[in-house]
Design an enzyme around this catalytic site. Sequence first.
Site, short mmCIF file in Angstrom:
data_model
loop_
_atom_site.label_atom_id
_atom_site.label_comp_id
_atom_site.label_asym_id
_atom_site.label_seq_id
_atom_site.Cartn_x
_atom_site.Cartn_y
_atom_site.Cartn_z
N SER A 1 0.84 -1.21 0.00
CA SER A 1 0.00 0.00 0.00
C SER A 1 0.87 1.25 0.00
O SER A 1 0.37 2.36 0.22
CB SER A 1 -0.93 0.01 1.22
OG SER A 1 -0.18 -0.08 2.42
N ASN B 1 -3.13 -3.72 12.48
CA ASN B 1 -4.58 -3.57 12.27
C ASN B 1 -5.15 -2.38 13.04
O ASN B 1 -5.91 -1.58 12.49
CB ASN B 1 -5.31 -4.86 12.67
CG ASN B 1 -4.86 -6.03 11.83
OD1 ASN B 1 -4.14 -5.85 10.85
ND2 ASN B 1 -5.28 -7.23 12.21
N THR C 1 -38.71 25.80 -13.10
CA THR C 1 -38.99 24.40 -12.77
C THR C 1 -38.97 23.70 -14.13
O THR C 1 -39.38 24.29 -15.14
CB THR C 1 -40.36 24.20 -12.09
OG1 THR C 1 -41.37 24.62 -12.99
CG2 THR C 1 -40.47 24.98 -10.78
N HIS C 2 -38.47 22.49 -14.17
CA HIS C 2 -38.30 21.76 -15.45
C HIS C 2 -37.44 22.56 -16.44
O HIS C 2 -37.58 22.40 -17.65
CB HIS C 2 -39.65 21.42 -16.08
CG HIS C 2 -40.62 20.81 -15.12
ND1 HIS C 2 -40.70 19.46 -14.89
CD2 HIS C 2 -41.53 21.39 -14.29
CE1 HIS C 2 -41.64 19.22 -13.97
NE2 HIS C 2 -42.15 20.38 -13.58
N SER D 1 -10.27 26.74 -26.64
CA SER D 1 -10.33 25.65 -27.60
C SER D 1 -9.05 25.64 -28.41
O SER D 1 -8.48 26.69 -28.69
CB SER D 1 -11.54 25.85 -28.52
OG SER D 1 -11.33 25.17 -29.74
N LYS E 1 -13.46 30.60 -28.61
CA LYS E 1 -14.12 29.91 -27.50
C LYS E 1 -13.57 30.28 -26.13
O LYS E 1 -12.37 30.46 -25.96
CB LYS E 1 -14.01 28.38 -27.66
CG LYS E 1 -14.70 27.79 -28.83
CD LYS E 1 -16.24 27.76 -28.75
CE LYS E 1 -16.82 27.05 -27.55
NZ LYS E 1 -16.81 25.61 -27.69
N ASN F 1 -14.36 28.43 -22.57
CA ASN F 1 -15.13 27.28 -22.09
C ASN F 1 -15.11 27.13 -20.57
O ASN F 1 -14.11 27.42 -19.92
CB ASN F 1 -14.56 25.99 -22.72
CG ASN F 1 -14.76 25.96 -24.22
OD1 ASN F 1 -15.75 26.49 -24.74
ND2 ASN F 1 -13.82 25.34 -24.93
N GLU G 1 -17.35 21.90 -15.68
CA GLU G 1 -17.64 20.58 -16.27
C GLU G 1 -16.94 19.48 -15.50
O GLU G 1 -17.48 18.39 -15.29
CB GLU G 1 -17.23 20.57 -17.75
CG GLU G 1 -18.11 21.44 -18.61
CD GLU G 1 -17.50 21.76 -19.98
OE1 GLU G 1 -18.22 22.31 -20.80
OE2 GLU G 1 -16.31 21.47 -20.21
N TYR H 1 -10.14 -8.15 10.94
CA TYR H 1 -9.40 -7.52 9.84
C TYR H 1 -9.24 -8.46 8.65
O TYR H 1 -9.01 -9.65 8.81
CB TYR H 1 -8.01 -7.06 10.31
CG TYR H 1 -7.21 -6.41 9.20
CD1 TYR H 1 -7.35 -5.05 8.92
CD2 TYR H 1 -6.33 -7.16 8.40
CE1 TYR H 1 -6.63 -4.45 7.88
CE2 TYR H 1 -5.62 -6.57 7.36
CZ TYR H 1 -5.77 -5.21 7.10
OH TYR H 1 -5.09 -4.63 6.09
N GLN I 1 -7.55 -2.69 3.14
CA GLN I 1 -6.50 -1.82 2.57
C GLN I 1 -6.96 -1.20 1.25
O GLN I 1 -6.59 -0.08 0.92
CB GLN I 1 -5.22 -2.64 2.36
CG GLN I 1 -4.11 -1.89 1.65
CD GLN I 1 -2.84 -2.72 1.55
OE1 GLN I 1 -2.23 -3.06 2.56
NE2 GLN I 1 -2.44 -3.06 0.33
N1 ARG Z 1 -1.42 -1.64 4.86
C1 ARG Z 1 -2.40 -2.33 5.64
C2 ARG Z 1 -3.80 -1.67 5.49
O1 ARG Z 1 -3.88 -0.62 4.97
C3 ARG Z 1 -1.99 -2.32 7.05
C4 ARG Z 1 -2.51 -3.43 7.87
C5 ARG Z 1 -1.95 -4.72 7.48
N2 ARG Z 1 -2.31 -5.73 8.44
C6 ARG Z 1 -2.20 -7.03 8.20
N3 ARG Z 1 -2.55 -7.82 9.13
N4 ARG Z 1 -1.82 -7.47 7.05
O2 ARG Z 1 -4.79 -2.25 5.86
#
Ligand code: ARG
Length: 486
Positions: free
Chosen positions: A23, A107, A152-153, A274, A280, A282, A287, A314, A319
């Site tokens: 991560s 966790n 409205t509409h 543009s 243009k 824009n 948007e 967990y 993640q």
């Molecule tokens: N990077 C993990 C997450 O965002 C951290 C926790 C990982 N824990 C584990 N038991 N693998 O959830």
Amino acid sequence: MNDILRGRLKSSMNKDMARFVSSMNIDGWIFTPDILVNKAHVMMLCEQNIIVKEDCLSILKALDSIKKGGFSSLDTTHEDVHVAIESKVIELAGEVGSRMHTAKSRNDEVATCIRIALRGELLEIMRELIALRNSLLNLADKHINTIMPGFTHLQHAQPTTLAHHLIAHADALKRDFDRIVDAYTRVNLCPLGAGAFASTGFPINRERTAQLLGFDGLIENSMDAVSTRDFAIECISAFANTMVDLSRMAEEFILWNTPEFDFIELDDRYSSVSSIMPQKKNPDALELIRARTGSVYGALQSVLSICKALPYSYNRDLQEATPHLIRATSTLHSSLRVMSGIVDTMQVKSDRMAAAAHVGFITATELADTIVRDAGISFRTAHQIVGTLARNGQKPTLDQIDSIANRIIGKKLSELGLTQASLDKALDPEQNIQIRCIRGGPAPKETLRMAKDRMKQVDSDTKFLDQKVNQIKAALKQMDAPVRER
Ligand code: ARG
């Protein structure tokens, strides 16, 4: 990379696997929170005599130095920021660094980090919402008497004022603000100490870490604490609701900025060009706000789907929810900021708005009401008479009204009490607005009252926000003292 966790396994991950489970690409978001969580945790461990002061100080010193180096100084080949920081602490503090993870799991650590990062984002979003409400109210204040057609509409419906219209948007954003404040109360609770899910046999003090980290309380049940991301779902849902409101505003400004409406002109700073059509100008930013509303719904749908049916406690699935939360958050930040800039700088074409309020038969409702009042007939019959008159789309004369009324009810309304003077009044958009002076109506006196009332709300919301920000700052300051003074 020296992997501190894989004692259980004989071989290390190959590159594809390592990248797949990591991560690190989004963990920069929780780098500072993770430093704070580790600091609070080791300080508490020391206070509880679970680690000795000397070890605590070495770990704190290492954490301070990692903080200085920043996220980019970490080895990104680690599985996540928690392992990267712990490895670095061990590298800097030596063997004593290995004591940092006592009575802690990734966790509860990650759940705590996400809540710290998210509460900061919520406070910033509150600030941005206040700024946008302020921009809308300031503009409203200048346009209490600016008449425009209400729709409205998307059809001309009844006359109103720009102030009335803008305060409507500001009120929607006030509800968004309140929803985010409400979500905040459930975000700013501390899961730390839950461990993997079954808490710990060490005599830790969960209230103390929560207090050091500026939380308002605990997520008490240790299994609940690590299992839930309902707070993230709740926040993205509040963000999605806010984006609905922004997208509706964006859509109106896009329409108003066309030559067909010609009610406003966006400032050049908030316009694009543009590549082929030199003339243009824009409204690309508006948007993109409209489009990114869809991306925020996508984030909400993703997190709901990721969390659905996960067995407690967990699972690594959790993640996968975090990047969606981050994306939704940053989309809302930028959309709010750009929208404020657009409102602050756009040019309002009051004359064009007023002229449009005279097009067609926008005062038809007031004419029907006037017939009810002056000629004493029922609203439904008056509605039918005026509806028939409206077939040619123009304001009627008293003669035309009489001839249609004669056809429908066998009587002329002028004989029942409808006068030229009250007809003229009914057909005047300005008069229509003046008499809609009941609570919440577009009459200048009432919109002025609403604008002032909303400005007071903005002030009290700002005070509330400042107090929350200061409360957290004061709590975190407890961990700021240089290590040698601790
Ligand atoms: N990077 C993990 C997450 O965002 C951290 C926790 C990982 N824990 C584990 N038991 N693998 O959830």
